[in-house]
Design a protein around this motif. Structure first.
Motif, mmCIF file in Angstrom:
data_model
loop_
_atom_site.group_PDB
_atom_site.id
_atom_site.type_symbol
_atom_site.label_atom_id
_atom_site.label_comp_id
_atom_site.label_asym_id
_atom_site.label_seq_id
_atom_site.Cartn_x
_atom_site.Cartn_y
_atom_site.Cartn_z
ATOM 1 N N ARG A 164 -18.732 -15.362 4.413
ATOM 2 C CA ARG A 164 -18.789 -16.642 5.143
ATOM 3 C C ARG A 164 -19.359 -16.505 6.550
ATOM 4 O O ARG A 164 -19.673 -17.497 7.201
ATOM 5 N N GLY B 50 -5.539 -9.910 14.032
ATOM 6 C CA GLY B 50 -5.223 -11.262 13.548
ATOM 7 C C GLY B 50 -6.359 -11.844 12.734
ATOM 8 O O GLY B 50 -7.304 -11.151 12.395
ATOM 9 N N GLY B 51 -6.204 -13.123 12.396
ATOM 10 C CA GLY B 51 -5.055 -13.956 12.691
ATOM 11 C C GLY B 51 -3.857 -13.661 11.818
ATOM 12 O O GLY B 51 -3.705 -12.565 11.263
HETATM 13 N N1 NAP Z 1 -2.653 -15.401 19.089
HETATM 14 C C1 NAP Z 1 -3.197 -14.347 18.535
HETATM 15 O O1 NAP Z 1 -2.771 -13.209 18.782
HETATM 16 C C2 NAP Z 1 -4.351 -14.536 17.607
HETATM 17 C C3 NAP Z 1 -5.124 -13.438 17.222
HETATM 18 C C4 NAP Z 1 -6.166 -13.653 16.337
HETATM 19 C C5 NAP Z 1 -6.430 -14.930 15.867
HETATM 20 N N2 NAP Z 1 -5.668 -15.975 16.275
HETATM 21 C C6 NAP Z 1 -5.905 -17.338 15.726
HETATM 22 O O2 NAP Z 1 -5.669 -17.290 14.356
HETATM 23 C C7 NAP Z 1 -6.391 -18.324 13.718
HETATM 24 C C8 NAP Z 1 -7.041 -17.756 12.479
HETATM 25 O O3 NAP Z 1 -6.037 -17.146 11.702
HETATM 26 P P1 NAP Z 1 -5.973 -17.310 10.134
HETATM 27 O O4 NAP Z 1 -4.654 -16.773 9.695
HETATM 28 O O5 NAP Z 1 -6.332 -18.716 9.786
HETATM 29 O O6 NAP Z 1 -7.174 -16.451 9.614
HETATM 30 P P2 NAP Z 1 -7.655 -14.938 9.797
HETATM 31 O O7 NAP Z 1 -6.517 -14.011 9.544
HETATM 32 O O8 NAP Z 1 -8.428 -14.795 11.022
HETATM 33 O O9 NAP Z 1 -8.678 -14.843 8.576
HETATM 34 C C9 NAP Z 1 -8.189 -15.037 7.289
HETATM 35 C C10 NAP Z 1 -9.312 -14.900 6.298
HETATM 36 O O10 NAP Z 1 -9.837 -13.575 6.348
HETATM 37 C C11 NAP Z 1 -10.030 -13.103 5.049
HETATM 38 N N3 NAP Z 1 -9.027 -12.045 4.805
HETATM 39 C C12 NAP Z 1 -8.168 -11.497 5.684
HETATM 40 N N4 NAP Z 1 -7.475 -10.499 5.108
HETATM 41 C C13 NAP Z 1 -7.921 -10.422 3.837
HETATM 42 C C14 NAP Z 1 -7.630 -9.589 2.732
HETATM 43 N N5 NAP Z 1 -6.726 -8.590 2.792
HETATM 44 N N6 NAP Z 1 -8.282 -9.810 1.573
HETATM 45 C C15 NAP Z 1 -9.176 -10.793 1.471
HETATM 46 N N7 NAP Z 1 -9.513 -11.611 2.487
HETATM 47 C C16 NAP Z 1 -8.889 -11.416 3.643
HETATM 48 C C17 NAP Z 1 -9.854 -14.297 4.110
HETATM 49 O O11 NAP Z 1 -11.118 -14.904 4.043
HETATM 50 P P3 NAP Z 1 -11.553 -15.940 2.863
HETATM 51 O O12 NAP Z 1 -10.881 -17.239 3.238
HETATM 52 O O13 NAP Z 1 -13.034 -16.017 2.954
HETATM 53 O O14 NAP Z 1 -11.038 -15.408 1.585
HETATM 54 C C18 NAP Z 1 -8.836 -15.107 4.878
HETATM 55 O O15 NAP Z 1 -8.804 -16.471 4.526
HETATM 56 C C19 NAP Z 1 -7.404 -18.827 14.739
HETATM 57 O O16 NAP Z 1 -6.943 -20.093 15.191
HETATM 58 C C20 NAP Z 1 -7.311 -17.825 15.858
HETATM 59 O O17 NAP Z 1 -7.503 -18.432 17.101
HETATM 60 C C21 NAP Z 1 -4.635 -15.806 17.125
#
Ligand code: NAP
Length: 277
Positions: A147, A208-209
């Protein structure tokens, strides 16, 4: 079963997991010594440090000088009500000034920082060390379905960026990518760690996230988890950590935990290798 002994065992397990609170001060002297510990093991705290400086050493030394061949830790910054962003996706500076410095220290002590594709798409993060002295780690992005756009700024940034992908998704030439085997519909976290080990990384920060950290937690492959809590209330928005739920509290994991006051934020330092349930 002898219930009296069962209660006693449970109490002892809880007592071991009960957090101890300490104020921590990361002085220049402490940070210099930690960076030296990262380069060459065997460094010790210096005599003459205050109690708070010793506490700062205790917080970061396990990240700077791990003995195992691979060391994996996660850090998440969240609000008092356990959120990492607002409903509209505003995630900038949930952590206070000292919580952000803590994140940059974690990066400076890691060889590679791992994020999920949603974080890159939502925040366009640089993932560099800017708020403390130290080198920026390499970056690894978990993007199983390809993506990320081909012009993702992290591909052109200084340093190494690696895309972790499924074997059937490709990346354009010039972007380093590694195919990782899947298990139960996701890239296997243990296989991700092994792949990063083969890329030459020893200390791995999962930044993260919440989804990404949750996968590593559920797979039981994290050595340590830092939860950094800032005193603000958001009310709604994505939760800080998403793990598989338990049915009763006796099933809940209770990692051995120390709690550090770092000025604006509180850090829960959880040793997942010493967890009871
Ligand atoms: N406060 C903090 O410390 C912090 C740190 C980082 C991020 N954030 C926030 O977190 C939010 C995003 O978090 P999120 O939980 O929505 O998403 P994310 O963890 O950033 O990404 C999740 C996506 O990554 C892929 N993924 C991760 N691990 C995987 C695995 N083991 N196997 C397959 N795919 C995997 C998948 O993609 P696909 O959907 O393509 O399958 C999954 O939907 C944002 O708003 C960001 O600002 C906060």
């Amino acid at each position: 079963m002898n219930t009296a002994i069962a209660f006693q065992d449970n109490d002892e397990a809880r007592a071991r997991a009960e957090p101890r609170f300490q104020g921590a001060h990361v002085s220049d002297s402490v940070w210099r010594q930690l960076l030296l510990l990262r380069q060459s093991k065997g460094k010790r705290p210096l005599t003459g440090w205050s109690t708070e400086e010793h506490a700062a050493w205790e917080l970061y030394a396990p990240l700077a000088g791990p003995v195992a061949p691979l060391f994996v830790f996660a850090q998440i910054g969240q609000s008092l009500d356990g959120r990492i962003a607002t409903e509209s996706g505003d995630a900038q500076n949930i952590s206070g000034r000292d919580g952000l410095k803590h994140l940059h220290r974690c990066r400076a002590l890691a060889d590679v920082v791992v994020v999920g594709v949603n974080t890159v798409l939502a925040d366009d993060p640089r993932l560099t060390v800017r708020l403390v002295e130290g080198e920026s780690p390499a970056r690894a992005i978990i993007d199983p379905h390809g993506r990320l756009p081909d012009d993702c700024p992290l591909f052109a940034a200084d340093g190494r960026t690696i895309v972790l992908r499924r074997s059937d998704t490709g990346r354009p030439s010039g972007v380093e990518s590694v195919a990782v085997p899947s298990r139960a519909g996701r890239l296997d976290p243990q296989a991700i760690i092994e792949a990063l080990g083969k890329c030459g990384f020893r200390t791995i920060l999962i930044e993260g996230g919440a989804t990404t950290i949750g996968h590593f937690l559920d797979a039981g492959v994290l050595d340590r988890l830092h939860v950094s809590i800032a005193p603000l209330l958001i009310g709604a928005g994505p939760a800080g950590l998403k793990t598989s739920p338990v049915q009763t509290l006796t099933e809940a994991r209770r990692p051995e935990t120390r709690v550090y006051g770092l000025g604006t934020d509180i850090i829960f330092d959880c040793d997942l290798n010493r967890a009871t349930c």
